[in-house]
Design an enzyme around this catalytic site. Structure first.
Site, PDB file in Angstrom:
ATOM      1  N   ARG A 203      88.252   1.602   8.189  1.00  0.00           N
ATOM      2  CA  ARG A 203      87.041   2.321   7.893  1.00  0.00           C
ATOM      3  C   ARG A 203      87.661   3.924   7.418  1.00  0.00           C
ATOM      4  O   ARG A 203      87.389   4.602   8.093  1.00  0.00           O
ATOM      5  CB  ARG A 203      86.292   2.884   9.058  1.00  0.00           C
ATOM      6  N   ASP A 272     100.717   2.603  -2.693  1.00  0.00           N
ATOM      7  CA  ASP A 272     102.454   2.710  -2.265  1.00  0.00           C
ATOM      8  C   ASP A 272     102.423   2.069  -1.017  1.00  0.00           C
ATOM      9  O   ASP A 272     102.429   2.654  -0.050  1.00  0.00           O
ATOM     10  CB  ASP A 272     102.777   4.067  -2.437  1.00  0.00           C
ATOM     11  N   ASP A 276     109.232   3.524   1.747  1.00  0.00           N
ATOM     12  CA  ASP A 276     110.455   3.906   1.516  1.00  0.00           C
ATOM     13  C   ASP A 276     110.609   5.261   1.316  1.00  0.00           C
ATOM     14  O   ASP A 276     111.896   5.718   1.031  1.00  0.00           O
ATOM     15  CB  ASP A 276     110.956   3.060   0.092  1.00  0.00           C
TER      16      ASP A 276
END
Length: 419
Positions: A203, A272, A276
């Site tokens: 949410r 994304d 990383d």
């Protein structure tokens, strides 16, 4: 005669332009930007960090038509929920030092409210189904640079309301039992822009709503990020130039639970999900929403009169990093959350209680400047701006720009500080 009528029409037009109601404050945008708050009402000084009684925040918001200013900074520990009155401006930016935190329970807001640079934090000691901030069955509300955390059911709840803006807010770290960001139940004309949604299980928000969702950053969601209405009622969501970034607790999709009754316009969003430590997401495409069974539309559906200045998702990430929450003076908790975001996938956690997250520490208390006439404006500022520091009435006189001197003072604090 035609010439005279024409001149009268032109004069009326310019008169209307001159005295047109301004937005809530410079920089306000979206559907809630026309809130007037406590303009032309009275001033209440918060002088105590106590839970209740004279000079407290609870007392300050208990009556309508007020601008609330703060002469103290620190943590306001509250045991019971606060119910605010209508027509309020809560000017958190007036607090000296690091500002204020309202901690331990929630607050419900009322009609025509402006809230800026406040921190509202719930607690595991609240009722099991409690939210930190409620904006239910009201209209004309804007929250600007507000931190909302540690709600037990959701951090934020908006139901059957209209003309609401959340801008540059931080909605993070909801706690047990749900650990959810926000539930929007059938509000209309909702603008959410440049907000950080962080460490919420789901949410971010759940958008059973007519909503524009622009330039937000969602970080370290758990089972789902932005959630659709997935109900029989029709919902209309504009999802534009947001950045979704996975974190250590992320297991589910960046969107979830959309159905055919969710009518979605989307553009410029990035996700994304590789964790990383580098901001290197990929573009969100139609298939992402179609897979969730949303109904895609080709045009924006929610159109406020004062539109959001929209950035790219990459630019919005930087703006949110710098501004989200009560960011004039970020306290240790908000700094920690911003640190999680800055790790871009390496740090962050969905906690069960605020104690697990480190708890609410105390803050250095500070006192405000001298205000001889009690009108909310320090003597120094009044003198510098040709006002009378012994006349409380001059602070509330609406000027030709639509703002009062008190509003000009509290708005200027955002850009120049207390000095």
């Amino acid at each position: 005669m035609k010439i005279i009528i024409g001149l009268l029409v032109i004069a009326a037009f310019f008169a209307n332009e001159l005295f047109a109601q301004p937005v809530a404050f410079p920089g306000a945008s979206g559907f809630g930007s026309q809130a007037t708050g406590g303009r032309s009402g009275t001033v209440y000084h918060v002088t105590s960090l106590a839970d209740s009684g004279a000079g407290t925040f609870r007392e300050a918001v208990s009556a309508p038509n007020r601008t609330v200013v703060f002469d103290v900074s620190g943590v306001i520990h509250i045991s019971a929920k606060i119910k605010a009155a209508a027509n309020l401006t809560i000017a958190g930016q007036t607090a000296p030092g690091e500002g204020v935190v309202v901690y331990g329970n929630g607050i419900s807001l009322a009609e025509n409210t402006i809230v800026r640079y406040m921190r509202f934090r719930g607690s595991i000691n609240m009722d099991r189904g409690a939210c930190t901030v409620n904006i239910d069955s009201i209209k004309n509300v804007i929250l600007d640079h507000v931190s909302i955390e540690w709600g037990r059911w959701d951090n934020l709840h908006i139901k059957n309301s209209s003309n609401v803006t959340l801008q540059y807010c931080l909605i993070g770290e909801p706690i047990d039992p749900q650990r959810f960001g926000a539930l929007f139940e059938h509000p209309t004309n909702i603008t959410i822009h440049h907000c950080l949604w962080i460490d919420c299980q789901s949410r971010n928000p759940k958008a059973k709503a007519a909503i524009e969702y622009i330039n937000n950053v969602v970080y370290n969601w758990g089972v789902s990020g932005l959630v659709g209405g997935h109900s029989e009622a029709d919902h209309f969501q504009d999802v534009i130039n947001n950045y979704f970034i996975a974190g250590p607790n992320t297991k589910g999709n960046f969107i979830g639970m959309f159905t055919a009754t969710d009518h979605v316009y989307h553009s410029g969003n990035i996700v994304d999900d590789n964790k990383d430590g580098v901001l290197n997401g990929r573009a969100v495409i139609d298939t992402d929403f179609v897979h969730e069974k949303a109904t895609l539309v080709t045009k924006k559906q929610n159109l406020p009169s004062h539109t959001v200045t929209t950035e790219s998702a990459e630019a919005a990430f930087k703006t949110v990093m710098n501004q989200a929450g009560a960011s004039l003076h970020r306290d240790a908790i908000d700094q920690r959350l911003i640190g999680y975001l800055n790790s871009l996938g390496a740090a962050g956690k969905i906690f069960k209680t605020e104690v697990d997250a480190g708890g609410q520490g105390e803050m250095v208390e500070a006192k405000g400047e001298s205000d001889s006439d009690g009108d909310g404006i320090p003597d120094k500022w009044e003198t510098a701006n040709q006002l009378n520091s012994k006349d409380p009435k001059d602070a509330m006189q609406v000027k030709s720009n639509g703002y009062t001197p008190l509003e000009e003072y509290v708005n200027q604090l955002v850009t120049t500080g207390r000095n």
